[in-house]
Design a protein around this motif. Structure first.
Motif, short mmCIF file in Angstrom:
data_model
loop_
_atom_site.label_atom_id
_atom_site.label_comp_id
_atom_site.label_asym_id
_atom_site.label_seq_id
_atom_site.Cartn_x
_atom_site.Cartn_y
_atom_site.Cartn_z
N LEU A 1 34.06 40.13 38.77
CA LEU A 1 33.49 39.10 39.66
C LEU A 1 31.97 39.23 39.78
N CYS A 2 31.43 40.30 39.25
CA CYS A 2 29.97 40.47 39.21
C CYS A 2 29.36 39.88 37.93
N PHE B 1 42.62 34.89 45.50
CA PHE B 1 42.31 36.00 46.39
C PHE B 1 42.59 35.67 47.86
N SER C 1 34.57 36.23 44.90
CA SER C 1 35.16 35.09 44.18
C SER C 1 34.58 33.76 44.65
N PHE D 1 38.86 43.95 38.67
CA PHE D 1 38.63 42.56 39.09
C PHE D 1 37.26 42.43 39.75
N LEU D 2 36.96 43.37 40.64
CA LEU D 2 35.69 43.35 41.36
C LEU D 2 34.52 43.43 40.39
N ILE E 1 39.16 46.50 49.18
CA ILE E 1 38.79 46.04 47.84
C ILE E 1 39.18 44.57 47.66
N LEU E 2 40.36 44.20 48.16
CA LEU E 2 40.79 42.79 48.10
C LEU E 2 39.80 41.90 48.85
N CYS F 1 36.78 41.40 46.75
CA CYS F 1 37.11 40.47 45.66
C CYS F 1 37.12 39.04 46.18
N SER G 1 42.24 43.95 33.74
CA SER G 1 42.92 44.29 34.98
C SER G 1 44.40 43.90 34.93
N TYR H 1 42.24 46.22 40.86
CA TYR H 1 41.40 45.35 41.68
C TYR H 1 39.93 45.76 41.65
N ILE I 1 39.10 40.35 34.02
CA ILE I 1 40.36 39.83 34.57
C ILE I 1 41.51 40.21 33.63
#
Length: 189
Positions: free
Chosen positions: A185-186, A31, A16, A181-182, A8-9, A12, A136, A178, A133
């Motif tokens: 990021l979309c 990240f 990012s 977060f993901l 997942i990181l 991300c 999260s 996370y 963000i």
């Protein structure tokens, strides 16, 4: 579970740099640091004691991240500096330092949410990167505080429950954080 976290990181990290809004807010730097440090810890090149300085770095990054969002920058700077100074002067244990980090995250995200509710605009809040963000960070902070406070009791009374159940819940919430977060990021806003 740690491998899921690393995957997942990685996603991300990639998003990012793909997402223009995230690139402008330098989330890729965050990240990169998180992903590389977690990889080094996973492969036992670094030990978990490095979380101390990494947590300080993450706190400074997100204070800066929200600083560029606020109109009244002085209040964020003031609150953050006070919390960090108190943390450095009076906190000797790692757990207490991370409680300061969680408190800073709660303050800056709550401030962001307050400002969004106070001054609405045409873009729905759920379409904004900062909403995800902030959600999260707020989730992680609350879960961390609820993890650390009972740990003092369970360390003496039921170490098995502490090491297994509470840590599994915490790790699951970190993964969920996370994933949030993901999702953020979309977003294009």
């Amino acid at each position: 579970m740690y491998e899921i976290y690393l995957v997942i990181l990685f996603f991300c990290l990639v998003l990012s740099f793909i997402n223009e809004v995230a690139r402008c807010k330098y989330l890729g730097i965050y990240f990169i640091v998180v992903f590389i440090s977690e990889l080094l810890i996973y492969f036992e090149i670094l030990n978990r004691n490095n979380y101390d300085w990494l947590n300080e770095l993450y706190t400074v990054f997100f204070c800066w991240y929200y600083l560029i969002e606020f109109v009244k920058k002085s209040e964020l700077i003031f609150v953050t500096l006070i919390l960090l100074i108190v943390g450095y002067l009076f906190i000797n244990e790692r757990q207490n330092l991370v409680i300061i980090q969680a408190s800073v995250y709660i303050l800056v995200t709550a401030n962001w949410f307050y400002r969004q509710v106070k001054s609405t605009n045409e873009v729905p809040i759920y379409k904004k990167l900062n909403f995800w963000i902030s959600t999260s960070l707020l989730l992680w902070s609350c879960v961390y505080i609820f993890r650390i406070l009972p740990s003092y009791f369970f360390a003496n009374e039921d170490i098995n429950f502490l090491e297994n159940t509470i840590n599994i819940i915490y790790q699951s919430m970190v993964i969920l954080s996370y994933l949030i977060f993901l999702k953020g990021l979309c977003c294009k806003q």
